[in-house]
Design an enzyme around this catalytic site. Structure first.
Site, short mmCIF file in Angstrom:
data_model
loop_
_atom_site.label_atom_id
_atom_site.label_comp_id
_atom_site.label_asym_id
_atom_site.label_seq_id
_atom_site.Cartn_x
_atom_site.Cartn_y
_atom_site.Cartn_z
N ARG A 87 0.86 -1.31 0.18
CA ARG A 87 -0.34 -0.10 -0.48
C ARG A 87 1.01 1.07 0.40
O ARG A 87 1.06 1.86 -1.15
CB ARG A 87 -0.85 0.07 0.80
CG ARG A 87 -2.48 1.37 1.50
CD ARG A 87 -1.96 2.68 1.80
NE ARG A 87 -1.25 2.67 3.08
CZ ARG A 87 -0.24 3.67 3.71
NH1 ARG A 87 -0.35 4.84 2.76
NH2 ARG A 87 -0.03 2.89 4.30
N HIS A 143 9.76 6.69 7.82
CA HIS A 143 9.96 6.83 6.62
C HIS A 143 11.60 7.05 6.81
O HIS A 143 11.70 7.63 7.59
CB HIS A 143 9.33 7.49 5.62
CG HIS A 143 8.24 7.58 5.33
ND1 HIS A 143 7.65 6.67 3.93
CD2 HIS A 143 6.27 6.88 5.55
CE1 HIS A 143 5.73 6.85 3.96
NE2 HIS A 143 6.05 6.82 5.11
N CYS A 196 5.42 9.18 -0.51
CA CYS A 196 3.37 10.16 -0.46
C CYS A 196 3.41 10.43 -1.42
O CYS A 196 4.37 11.36 -1.70
CB CYS A 196 3.38 9.87 0.51
SG CYS A 196 1.76 10.70 1.25
N ASN A 199 9.18 3.57 3.27
CA ASN A 199 9.44 2.91 5.02
C ASN A 199 10.38 2.07 5.41
O ASN A 199 11.04 2.04 4.43
CB ASN A 199 7.99 2.13 5.39
CG ASN A 199 7.20 3.05 5.10
OD1 ASN A 199 6.06 3.36 3.69
ND2 ASN A 199 6.39 3.25 6.73
P1 HMG Z 1 -12.39 14.60 -2.90
O1 HMG Z 1 -12.13 15.11 -4.42
O2 HMG Z 1 -12.48 15.98 -1.76
O3 HMG Z 1 -13.56 14.05 -2.87
O4 HMG Z 1 -11.37 13.38 -2.02
P2 HMG Z 1 -15.49 14.07 -3.05
O5 HMG Z 1 -16.08 13.40 -1.87
O6 HMG Z 1 -15.65 15.55 -3.42
O7 HMG Z 1 -15.36 13.44 -4.15
C1 HMG Z 1 -14.82 13.75 -5.64
C2 HMG Z 1 -15.16 12.09 -6.69
O8 HMG Z 1 -14.09 11.51 -5.83
C3 HMG Z 1 -16.69 11.97 -6.86
O9 HMG Z 1 -16.62 11.11 -8.12
C4 HMG Z 1 -16.61 10.68 -5.70
O10 HMG Z 1 -16.81 9.95 -6.01
C5 HMG Z 1 -14.90 10.14 -5.66
P3 HMG Z 1 -17.65 12.11 -9.52
O11 HMG Z 1 -18.67 12.26 -8.69
O12 HMG Z 1 -16.55 13.06 -9.65
O13 HMG Z 1 -17.17 11.04 -10.56
N1 HMG Z 1 -14.36 9.72 -4.36
C6 HMG Z 1 -13.74 7.87 -4.51
N2 HMG Z 1 -14.22 6.77 -4.81
C7 HMG Z 1 -13.74 5.82 -5.06
N3 HMG Z 1 -13.32 5.99 -3.58
C8 HMG Z 1 -13.63 6.79 -2.88
C9 HMG Z 1 -13.67 8.06 -2.96
N4 HMG Z 1 -14.37 9.32 -2.28
C10 HMG Z 1 -14.08 9.97 -2.84
N5 HMG Z 1 -13.00 6.46 -1.56
C11 HMG Z 1 -11.09 11.90 -1.12
C12 HMG Z 1 -11.63 13.54 -0.80
C13 HMG Z 1 -10.54 11.64 0.72
C14 HMG Z 1 -11.45 11.22 -1.49
C15 HMG Z 1 -9.51 11.98 -1.77
O14 HMG Z 1 -8.54 13.17 -1.12
C16 HMG Z 1 -8.45 10.82 -1.50
O15 HMG Z 1 -9.13 9.57 -1.73
N6 HMG Z 1 -7.43 11.25 -0.68
C17 HMG Z 1 -6.54 9.80 -0.53
C18 HMG Z 1 -4.97 10.06 -0.65
C19 HMG Z 1 -4.15 8.94 -0.19
O16 HMG Z 1 -4.61 7.72 -0.31
N7 HMG Z 1 -2.89 9.41 0.17
C20 HMG Z 1 -1.89 8.34 0.86
C21 HMG Z 1 -2.26 7.32 2.07
S1 HMG Z 1 -1.97 8.40 3.81
C22 HMG Z 1 0.04 7.90 3.55
O17 HMG Z 1 0.65 7.37 3.15
C23 HMG Z 1 -0.25 8.45 4.78
C24 HMG Z 1 0.34 7.30 5.75
O18 HMG Z 1 1.71 5.66 5.27
C25 HMG Z 1 1.35 6.88 7.50
C26 HMG Z 1 2.69 8.48 6.74
O19 HMG Z 1 3.29 8.18 6.18
O20 HMG Z 1 2.36 9.51 7.57
C27 HMG Z 1 -0.79 6.71 6.46
MG MG Z 2 3.74 6.00 5.39
#
Ligand code: HMG
Ligand code: MG
Length: 301
Positions: free
Chosen positions: A15, A209, A240, A249
């Site tokens: 992931r 990381h 990220c 990581n």
């Molecule tokens: P948004 O654009 O504000 O979402 O994104 P929305 O609710 O306004 O929806 C917009 C569109 O996205 C819509 O589709 C929704 O259906 C779709 P449209 O009508 O335009 O066709 N949508 C989705 N589709 C599938 N699955 C969903 C979903 N939600 C909305 N779940 C949102 C907000 C949270 C969805 C977006 O910002 C997002 O997906 N962000 C994820 C970013 C991410 O994955 N980052 C990496 C993970 S965190 C990380 O790596 C840190 C960690 O490792 C710890 C560390 O190291 O610190 C964990």
């Molecule tokens: Mg991470």
């Protein structure tokens, strides 16, 4: 430090490791990666994310990964879920453990999930309620616990507040993420202890990381004050997409080697894990980010 002890490793390579890869990795390679990580003895193998495919195109095949994955009964396969839509997709795909994620920095949270910290916490309430009703385990992540790529310094009080909020929401474990790998050992330890004053240390994980080569030292510093859950990524895969310059990581192979050398058992077959790390590095055309993996490979050739 007591040595009659074990450490839980949460493998995040499939992931956190893959989410930043530019070339889309075929679904069957992802599945083989997850299955071989579990076969090496890892019992917590994060599988994918049910986030927006527009935001993270690499993980658009999350449902296919979950559908085709041959799951071992004693292994958990958590998936990231940012909102209720993600939770519903994860459940439809048969996920039994999810991870919700927020950050200690407002600026990072906005860029990562398009929400303020408080909006994200409010968004998680119905998800955690649904998960409790469905018997789904929930893990929590706090990003940017030692610094933010947009905001710079992150006050400890903010890390403590968000960690405590996720704990109170019902997360069985809260993972403290040094997203951009800026931490150093004393700061990491101070941060861990500040959070452990409000969330019991056995319910905390450390997620470093290795951007600046400090991750193992940071883990060691936190182990000394009670940390017993470590997130890591095979071959040090990752980064990220919302934290430019963040590398992967800490490599799982390197963590296992250090822990076993300290008498802390992990249950992982290091040779088997290292072979997985070399295989996936070749598949991705990347240098192997695990020093131990490279050393064990050189020994064999
Ligand atoms: P948004 O654009 O504000 O979402 O994104 P929305 O609710 O306004 O929806 C917009 C569109 O996205 C819509 O589709 C929704 O259906 C779709 P449209 O009508 O335009 O066709 N949508 C989705 N589709 C599938 N699955 C969903 C979903 N939600 C909305 N779940 C949102 C907000 C949270 C969805 C977006 O910002 C997002 O997906 N962000 C994820 C970013 C991410 O994955 N980052 C990496 C993970 S965190 C990380 O790596 C840190 C960690 O490792 C710890 C560390 O190291 O610190 C964990
Ligand atoms: Mg991470």
């Amino acid at each position: 430090m007591s040595t009659a002890d074990s450490v839980k490793i949460v493998e995040v390579g499939a992931r956190d490791g893959l989410q930043n890869e530019k070339q889309v990795v075929p679904t069957d390679i992802k599945i083989r990666l997850i299955e071989s990580l579990a076969a090496s003895g890892l019992r917590h193998v994060e599988a994918t994310s049910f986030v927006s495919p527009k935001w993270i195109p690499q993980l658009a095949d999350a449902a296919d990964v979950m559908a085709q994955l041959n799951r071992l009964p004693h292994v958990s396969y958590p998936v990231l879920v940012p909102n209720m839509q993600g939770y519903e997709r994860a459940r439809a795909a048969g996920a039994t453990e999810i991870a919700i994620f927020s950050a200690a920095s407002e600026a990072f949270n906005q860029r990562n999930i398009n929400a303020s910290i408080d909006e994200s916490l409010a968004r998680f309430v119905p998800i955690v309620q649904a998960a409790a009703a469905d018997g789904v385990h929930v893990r929590g992540y706090v990003s940017t616990v030692l610094g933010c790529p947009y905001q710079g310094e992150v006050p400890l009080a903010d890390v403590v507040r968000v960690s405590a909020a996720l704990d109170e929401l019902g997360c069985y474990e809260v993972s403290l993420g040094d997203t951009i790998g800026v931490g150093t050992p004393m700061k990491a330890r101070e941060m861990f202890q500040a959070v452990a004053a409000v969330v019991p240390s056995e319910r905390l994980a450390v997620h470093f990381h290795d951007t600046r080569g400090q991750a193992l030292a940071n883990i060691y510093a936190c182990l000394e004050v009670g940390a017993r859950v470590v997130d890591s990524s095979v071959a040090g895969l990752g980064g990220c997409p919302y934290a430019r310059g963040a590398t992967g990581n800490v490599a799982t192979e390197d963590v296992v080697y250090m822990l076993e050398g300290m008498g802390l058992s992990t249950g992982v077959d290091l040779e088997a894990l290292a072979a997985v790390g070399r295989w996936i590095s070749t598949q991705l055309g990347r240098n192997n980010g695990s020093k131990v993996g490279v050393a064990l490979g050189a020994k064999q050739s």
